[in-house]
Design a protein around this motif. Structure first.
Motif, short mmCIF file in Angstrom:
data_model
loop_
_atom_site.label_atom_id
_atom_site.label_comp_id
_atom_site.label_asym_id
_atom_site.label_seq_id
_atom_site.Cartn_x
_atom_site.Cartn_y
_atom_site.Cartn_z
N SER A 115 -14.15 1.07 -2.64
CA SER A 115 -13.27 0.07 -2.06
C SER A 115 -13.47 -0.20 -0.58
O SER A 115 -14.37 0.35 0.06
N ASP B 155 0.86 -1.18 0.00
CA ASP B 155 0.00 0.00 0.00
C ASP B 155 0.90 1.23 0.00
O ASP B 155 1.76 1.37 0.87
N ILE C 52 -8.04 0.28 3.61
CA ILE C 52 -8.36 0.98 2.38
C ILE C 52 -9.75 1.57 2.50
O ILE C 52 -10.64 0.95 3.06
N GLY D 86 -4.99 0.27 -3.09
CA GLY D 86 -3.91 0.52 -2.12
C GLY D 86 -2.62 1.05 -2.71
O GLY D 86 -1.78 1.55 -1.97
N THR E 53 -2.32 5.70 2.70
CA THR E 53 -3.46 5.35 3.52
C THR E 53 -4.34 6.57 3.68
O THR E 53 -4.80 6.89 4.77
N TYR F 79 -6.84 5.13 -4.35
CA TYR F 79 -6.25 4.04 -3.55
C TYR F 79 -7.21 2.87 -3.36
O TYR F 79 -7.13 2.16 -2.38
N CYS F 80 -8.10 2.68 -4.34
CA CYS F 80 -9.01 1.53 -4.26
C CYS F 80 -8.25 0.22 -4.10
O CYS F 80 -8.72 -0.70 -3.44
N HIS G 103 -7.07 -7.08 -0.99
CA HIS G 103 -7.22 -5.98 -1.95
C HIS G 103 -8.24 -6.38 -3.00
O HIS G 103 -8.26 -7.54 -3.45
N GLY H 178 -7.76 -3.97 2.68
CA GLY H 178 -6.47 -3.47 3.17
C GLY H 178 -6.17 -3.94 4.58
O GLY H 178 -5.58 -3.21 5.39
#
Lengths: 762, 762
Positions: free
Chosen positions: A101, A57, A187, A79, A60, A76-77, A94, A104
Motif C-alpha cells: 500500500s 483510518d 498509509i 487504513g 497509523t 492497514y493497506c 485509499h 492515506g
C-alpha cells in the motif's frame, strides 16, 4: 412488440442508462464488506472511479524505519480494520483491496477540549487525538460514511465528488473545537516517507499545499485545497521532524502560531473554532496532481456550494447509474453480495486528472489528457484477469480510456514500457509479467478500441522485447527464465507465455503476421517449465535441468511468486486443451483438479505464503490470491463441466459473504469482486484476449445487462437454488447452446439466455 | 553640431546602446577579482543578470549535519577559493558575493581512466574524481572560463547564455572517458539538504531531471536538461543515500547500469565515452524553475546549435553592451577595477523565468510574468544602498522589472510581505529591515516607475505594518524595539526608521498625505535609541532604560546585527543633518568620524564579528560590510567635505584591487561594487529615496554615462591623480556648482560636469 417499444424508447431518449428511471441499488451496497482482516477494502466515501477516497483510518502503524517489514502494517493497506476500536482521522486517498500500500494523504480529525497533536495509540486512545467509536454508531454507504466520535461527541459525516472530499462535522457547544490537519500521517508510512510537505494558510478559511512522498510511488506529489465553511479564529502547527528546515533558524516570526507558510516533513496543523451545540463545520477538501491552483479549480467546479446532502445525493445517483448496468433478481443477501461486488469493481482504476484534463506524468511534467479521461491505479497482475474483461462489457468507454492512459504512461516512460503496477504517475514494478498487453489485446480482440491500435501494438511489442526487464532477455533467448537468474523464474515464464499469446491474438486481428508468428511461438514457452516426470510446472536451471528440491506445495524458493507449483501448474489460460493433455488427458486432469480442491494442506504452507489466510483456501485451491482464479473453470476442458459448476457455486458461497469479513483475500482493486460478478452471472473469461467466456453456474435468478450500446443481454436462470447448481441446458435467444462458452459478441449484440438448472450433473 | 549629430544617429538607429559600435571592454573584466578569501565572487561564466552561473567549485565542504555551523563552509559561498589546488567540478548556479549561501546545482566533471564516483578530498585529490589545476592554466573572462584539469589532461571551457550553460571538454585519446553528473553536490550542503533529485536518461545524449533542496531556500526546485554533443555508449549511477527509495526493493532491473529512471537523495551518475586525441565533447545544460519541458524549451531557444565560440562571442557582446553604458578614461588598473566592478553589479538580481515567461512562484504554482522580466536573488539589506540606485541610472528598465518581480512576490506571499532576502521563490528572511521599500521608493522618487505605483505603495505600507514581523509590533507601539524582545533591537529600529522615511517620501510623491504623515513620524524613531549621555545609539529596554554593559565596539549582545554601535550610530541616512546635531554639531561630528577612521581596534573585535577581516577595516570603519557604506560621505554634512573626498579615495585605493584578493569583504550581490562605481564617478546615494547624490572625489579621468533614454552624462575630471583627490570646483553644464550634491534629474537629463581637482583641501 416489447422489443420495438424498447427501441423507440432508446431512439427517443438517447443513451439508455442516462434517461431510464434508475432503480435504487445503493441500499444493497455495503462498503463495510471486506474491511475485516484480508479484504483490505475501505468503508469511506467515493464516487465511481473517483480520485478522492475519503475514509476513516483506524490506525497509523508504521513500516519499520530500518526498511524491515512490519507485519502489522499489512492489515492497514486500506487504513481501516473492522476490529479496531479507535479512529485516528479521515484521509483522502485509499487503495481498494491491495496487498501492498501507499496513500492515506491528508488526515483530518475534529476534536474538542485540550489540543493534542499526536495521534496516540490504540491501547491508550486518550493519549492522542484519536477517538473511540463503535460500529453501532457507524454507517457506511456508497459515497457516504457517518460515525460518532465518542471521545468528542462529534458526529462525522463524509461524502465526495470525483476530486473533492466533503466533510461535515457536528460539534457540541465548546470554546475549544479543533480541526487537525495531519500531513505526517500516511498509509504504509515510515520516517522519511514524506519527502516534503508544504502548507499555506491563504486566509482564515482556506488552506492549500502539497504532500510529496517516496513510497510505493517513488516520487509522488498530491496537491490540495481545503476550504472551511466557517472561519477559524486562530491556528498553529508543530513540525515533528528531528531536523527542522533551515528557516527555523531565523527568529523573524513565531512560526508555531498563526504563521501561514509552513514546510517540512512532519507537520501537524490545527485550526481552532468556537461552536454552538449542534453546529456543523464543513470542509471541502480537493486534490490535484498538478498544483494547488488545480485543486482549487477542481473544488470550485465540482462543489461550488455547501450543500452536503445534495453532494451525497448526487454521488449516490452516480453510483445508481453505474449499478443499474446490471439488474438482478435474487435474494437480498445475494443482492448485497452482488452490488457490493459491482461497487468494488467500479472503484479502480481511479481518475487521475484535474477537471481541465491536466495531470502530472511519469516525467513529472504536466500533461493534458486530450479526448480521454486519464486513469491511474493499475493493479494489472490482478485486474487483467476479470476486471478489465468485465469493463469491456459494462464499462467499454472507460476501459478504452484506461488503455489510453496506459499508452500515455508508455509514451512518458524512458524505459519504453507499458505499466506493470502504476499509480500517481509512478511505476512501482509490483508483481510479474507485462499484463497491460492482456488488457489491450482483450479490448482489440473484442473490438472495443477507442485508442490507436497500431500504437498500442507497438507498445505491447516493445514492452515484451525489453531484454533488461525481469529475466526477459533469458526468456527470449532460452524459452524460459533460468532459476539461477530470477526468484520467480517458473511463474514469470508462464505469465510471459500467456501475455505473448495475447500479443499474438492482437497482431492477428491487426493483420501483423510477423508479430503473430513471433509471439505465437513465444506463447508456447509454458512447455519449457513443465516437468513431465512429475507432472508439474517447475523452475529450470540454465543447463536445462530442473531445480533440485522440488516441493509442489511450497511457495518458498521454488520459482513461483505468491503461489506454489500446484496452483501455477494450472496456469496456461490460453491453451487449456494443451494443459489437459499435459496432465494426462481429460480424466487424469479432472482427478488432478479434484485433488487440488480436496487436499489437506500442511500448516507450513500458511506460514510461508503471502496474502493468503485459511479463509481464502479450499483444499489447496487458493481463491484468496489471483493465480488460480481461472482454475475452477478448467473442468470445462475435461469431460466433467459439472465439476466447474459445482466448484463455482462452492467458491461463491464460501468466499463472498455480506459481512465485514466477507472476503477471503485481498479484493485487489476489484479483481476478486469481478470474479464474483462474472461467476454469479454464469460465465468467466478464462483467457482474456480470447472472445470466449467459459460457462459456469449462474447464482442469480435473473440478470439484465444494460449495455452502453443501448442493447440488453438478459440472463434468465430457471430453477436455480443452492442445490440446483448444475446446468441442464442453455437456450441462447431461444436456441439450444451446444457448447461450454459464450462469445463476447453474443453478449454485446444483446439477447436473452436461459439457463435451465437442476440438482444433478448432466 | 556634435549634439545634433548624436541626435540624428539616435533617431536613425533606435536605442543607442544597441547600434553604436561598442568598445571592447571585456578585456578589463577580471572575474577572478574577489575569489580569494572574502570577496565570495566566482570566476565562471555568466551573462548579465543570467539565470545560469556556470563556474568551477573547488570544494564541497559541508555544513555540519547537526545543524552546527562549520566555519570552513563560509569560504565556499561562491564555490571557489583561489588558494585551492583542486577543482571538484563545474556547477550551474552561484551567488555572487554573498555571506551566506545555497545553490551549486548540478555539478559536472569530466574524467578519464578509472571511474571514481566520489569527489575525494583536497588533501588526497586522487582519492576521488576531483582534479588538480593551476592558475597558470586558467583563464577567467566575462562569460568564459577555461582551465586545464591536470589529472586528466582535459581542457575544460565554459560559457553561458541567460538560461543555458555550455561546456566544452577537450579530451585525450582514451577508451575510458567519463562525464560525471553529481546531483548530491551543492553549496552550503549538508546531508538531507537534497529533499529529492530526479533524473531521466531520455536517450543516449539527453538527460533531464530536477534537484529539490531545503536550504537557505526552504523549498527550492531547479529543473534541468542536459544535452551531449556525442552519444554515450553506456551509463550508470550510484545512490549514496543511507536509505534508498522503495523502488530499490524490487529486482526487476539492475538499476545501477543503463537504467534511465533515477530518483533519490544522493545520486551521482556517469556517462561513458571513447574519445580520440583532442576530441571535444560539448554539453548544453539548461535550467528552469518550471519543468524539464521548460528547460528543454530554454535550451532550444537560446542555443539551437553547437558552436561554442559563437555562444561565447554573443555572451561577451552582451557584456560589452552593458559595460559600454559607462565609458571611462583611466589607467588600465583603474579600468580593471572599474569594469570588473561594473560586471559585478550586473550579475544580480538574476533572471528567474523561462523564455516563455513562466516561473515557479512562492506558492509553488507556475506563474507567468506578463510584460516584464521576472528576477530573483534579492539581497536587499545590501543592495538597496547603492546597487538599485545605480540601476535607476544605468538599468532603469531592469530596475522597474525587479520591482515588478518584488510585487509579484508580494502578491504570492500569504504573509503579505515584500521580499526581505529572496531567491528562487523562497523567502529566506536573511538580515533585517524591510528594504524593498527603499528600492521601490527610490524608483518612485526618481520617476522610474514601469510598475503600478499605487499597488507598490500598498505593498510597502502593508509590509511595514506587519506587527508579527521581527519586533515590528513593539516598534509601532513604543517607537523602538525593546532589547529583551530582539537580539538586533537597536540596529533594526534604525533600519525601520530609514525604511519608514522611504515610504513617507514615496507617499508624498503620490500625494498620500495620511501615509506621509504616519511614516514621517515613524522615521524619527532613530532618536529613541540614541543615548545622549554617551553619544551613541544603544539598545533600550522595555522600561525605557538603556541596556546595561554597553560597549560601542562590541558586536556581541549589544543589539546590533553585523556591526557595532560605533558604526550603527552613524546610520541615519535620511537625516544626516539631524545626526550631525546629535553628535554635537559639525566640528564634533567631524572629530567623531575622524576617530572612527583612525582608532585601533582590539583583537577581540575581529574574533566576534561576522563577515569582516582586517582587510575590510580602516581604523574602526568597516567597509567590508554594508552598514557603514554611507559613512565616509557624512563629512559633507560637517564643514569638512574635503575629508569625504580624502576618505573616499583612501577607501577606493585600499579596498578595491585588481587581484584575486582585491575585495576586502563580500561583494554582496554587487553592493560593494556599486559603491565603487558611484564613488569612482564622484557621487553617492547616501539616502536612496532622496533624489540627491552626495559628492565625493571622482577617481577616473573621464567618464561618459550612456543612458538608456539616449542622453549622455559626461564626467570630466581635470588634474586628478592619487594626490589630487580634492575637489577644487565643479562646473555642471558650464555653471559653477555651489553645493555638495547632484540631483538625479541632473544626471538623467544628460549633461557635462567638470571636476577641477587639486592636492589641497578647499
Amino acid at each position: 412488440m416489447q422489443k420495438s417499444l424498447w427501441l423507440s424508447l432508446l431512439l427517443s431518449s438517447g443513451l439508455f442508462a442516462q434517461k431510464k428511471k434508475l432503480e435504487n441499488l445503493v441500499p444493497y451496497v455495503k462498503p463495510i464488506i471486506g474491511t475485516q482482516r484480508m479484504g483490505h477494502t475501505y468503508p469511506g466515501a467515493t464516487v465511481p472511479f473517483g480520485m478522492v477516497q475519503l475514509s476513516p483510518d483506524t490506525d497509523t502503524v508504521q513500516y519499520e524505519n530500518n526498511g524491515k517489514y512490519n507485519p502489522d502494517v499489512y492489515k492497514y493497506c486500506a487504513g481501516y480494520q473492522y476490529d479496531d476500536k479507535t479512529i485516528v482521522g479521515f484521509s483522502h486517498t485509499h487503495f481498494s483491496g491491495t496487498g501492498h500500500s501507499d496513500l492515506g494523504d491528508f488526515l483530518v480529525m475534529p476534536t474538542v477540549g485540550e489540543l493534542k497533536l499526536n495521534p496516540g495509540t490504540a491501547d491508550k486512545p486518550h493519549s492522542g487525538f484519536r477517538s473511540t467509536f463503535s460500529h453501532a454508531n457507524e454507517t457506511a454507504e456508497a459515497d457516504y460514511y457517518k460515525v460518532k466520535l465518542d471521545d468528542y461527541n462529534i458526529l462525522a459525516e463524509l461524502t465526495a465528488t470525483t476530486r473533492v472530499g466533503f466533510h461535515q462535522y457536528t460539534f457540541p457547544k465548546t470554546e475549544n473545537a479543533h480541526i487537525i490537519l495531519d500531513l505526517s500521517s500516511g498509509i504504509y508510512n515510515y520516517e522519511d516517507k514524506n519527502i516534503w510537505t508544504f502548507v499555506r494558510v491563504e486566509n482564515d478559511s482556506l488552506i492549500t499545499g502539497y504532500r510529496q512522498t517516496n513510497g510505493w510511488g517513488r516520487t509522488r506529489t498530491v496537491y490540495f485545497a481545503m476550504k472551511f465553511s466557517k472561519s477559524f479564529f486562530q491556528y498553529g502547527n508543530r513540525n515533528f521532524s528531528k531536523r527542522l528546515p533551515y528557516r527555523g533558524f531565523w527568529g523573524k516570526f513565531d512560526q508555531s502560531k498563526n504563521f501561514p507558510e509552513l514546510a517540512g516533513k512532519q507537520i501537524r496543523a490545527y485550526f481552532d473554532f468556537k461552536t454552538n451545540e449542534g453546529e456543523k463545520i464543513k470542509i471541502k477538501f480537493s486534490l490535484s496532481s498538478v498544483s494547488t491552483e488545480g485543486a482549487l479549480l477542481n473544488m470550485k467546479t465540482e462543489i461550488p456550494g455547501w450543500d452536503f446532502e445534495k453532494v451525497k445525493q448526487l454521488g449516490q445517483e452516480l453510483w445508481n447509474r453505474e449499478l443499474n448496468k446490471v439488474l438482478i433478481e435474487a435474494t437480498n443477501t445475494e443482492k448485497e453480495n452482488f452490488y457490493t461486488s459491482l461497487y468494488h469493481t467500479f472503484i479502480s482504476p481511479t481518475t487521475y486528472m484535474d477537471v481541465d484534463g491536466k495531470y502530472r506524468g511519469l516525467d513529472q511534467n504536466i500533461h493534458k489528457a486530450n479526448g480521454f479521461t486519464n486513469y491511474t491505479t493499475f493493479s494489472l497482475w490482478d485486474t487483467y484477469r476479470a476486471l478489465h474483461p468485465l469493463f469491456n462489457i459494462l464499462q467499454p468507454k472507460r476501459n478504452g480510456d484506461m488503455i489510453n492512459s496506459m499508452l500515455a504512461h508508455y509514451s512518458q516512460s524512458t524505459l519504453h514500457m507499458l505499466p506493470i503496477w502504476s499509480h500517481y504517475a509512478n511505476e512501482n514494478w509490483c508483481m510479474t509479467g507485462y499484463h497491460s498487453v492482456s488488457v489491450i489485446a482483450d479490448a482489440v480482440v473484442k473490438s472495443n478500441t477507442p485508442f490507436d491500435v497500431y500504437k498500442a501494438l507497438d507498445a505491447c511489442v516493445t514492452t515484451a522485447r525489453h531484454r533488461n526487464f525481469d529475466g526477459l532477455g533469458y526468456y527470449m533467448d532460452m524459452g524460459y527464465i533460468p532459476a539461477e537468474k530470477n526468484g520467480s523464474s517458473a511463474s514469470t515464464t508462464l505469465e510471459y507465455a500467456y501475455d505473448d499469446w495475447c500479443i499474438a491474438q492482437m497482431a492477428k486481428k491487426l493483420n501483423r503476421k510477423d508479430i503473430y508468428s513471433e509471439f505465437s511461438k513465444r506463447s508456447e514457452n509454458y512447455k519449457n517449465v513443465f516437468d513431465t516426470s512429475v507432472g508439474f510446472m517447475r523452475a529450470r536451471m540454465t543447463d536445462g535441468s530442473f531445480k533440485k528440491g522440488f516441493d509442489p506445495l511450497s511457495t518458498s524458493n521454488q520459482g513461483f511468486v505468491e503461489g506454489n507449483s500446484w496452483n501455477y501448474s494450472l496456469y496456461v489460460p490460453h491453451a487449456p486443451d494443451q494443459l489437459i493433455k499435459m496432465l494426462g488427458g481429460p480424466d487424469a486432469a479432472a482427478k488432478h483438479l479434484d485433488s487440488l480442491f480436496t487436499m489437506e494442506l500442511p500448516d507450513k504452507f500458511f506460514a510461508e505464503t503471502e496474502d493468503i489466510t485459511r479463509d481464502g483456501i479450499i483444499g489447496g485451491y487458493v481463491h484468496g490470491n489471483e493465480p488460480s482464479h481461472h482454475v475452477a473453470y478448467l473442468y470445462n476442458w475435461t469431460n466433467k463441466p459439472w465439476k466447474t459448476q459445482e466448484k463455482i457455486r462452492m467458491i461463491l458461497k464460501q468466499q463472498y459473504k455480506p459481512a465485514p469479513d466477507g472476503l477471503g483475500g485481498n479484493d485487489d482493486c476489484g479483481q476478486m469482486s469481478a470474479w464474483y460478478i462474472f461467476s454469479a452471472l454464469g460465465f468467466y473469461p478464462v483467457a482474456p484476449a480470447s472472445d470466449q467466456y467459459a460457462i459456469g453456474s449462474p447464482a442469480i435468478n435473473k440478470a439484465t445487462l444494460n449495455l452502453d450500446n443501448g442493447k440488453t443481454f438478459t440472463i434468465d436462470v430457471k430453477n436455480q437454488n443452492d442445490k440446483n447448481v448444475y446446468v441442464e441446458k442453455i437456450l441462447l435467444n431461444g436456441k439450444l447452446l451446444n457448447r461450454l462458452y459464450l462469445t463476447h459478441s453474443e453478449i454485446m449484440n444483446g439477447g436473452y439466455i436461459v439457463f435451465m438448472m437442476n440438482d444433478h450433473r448432466r
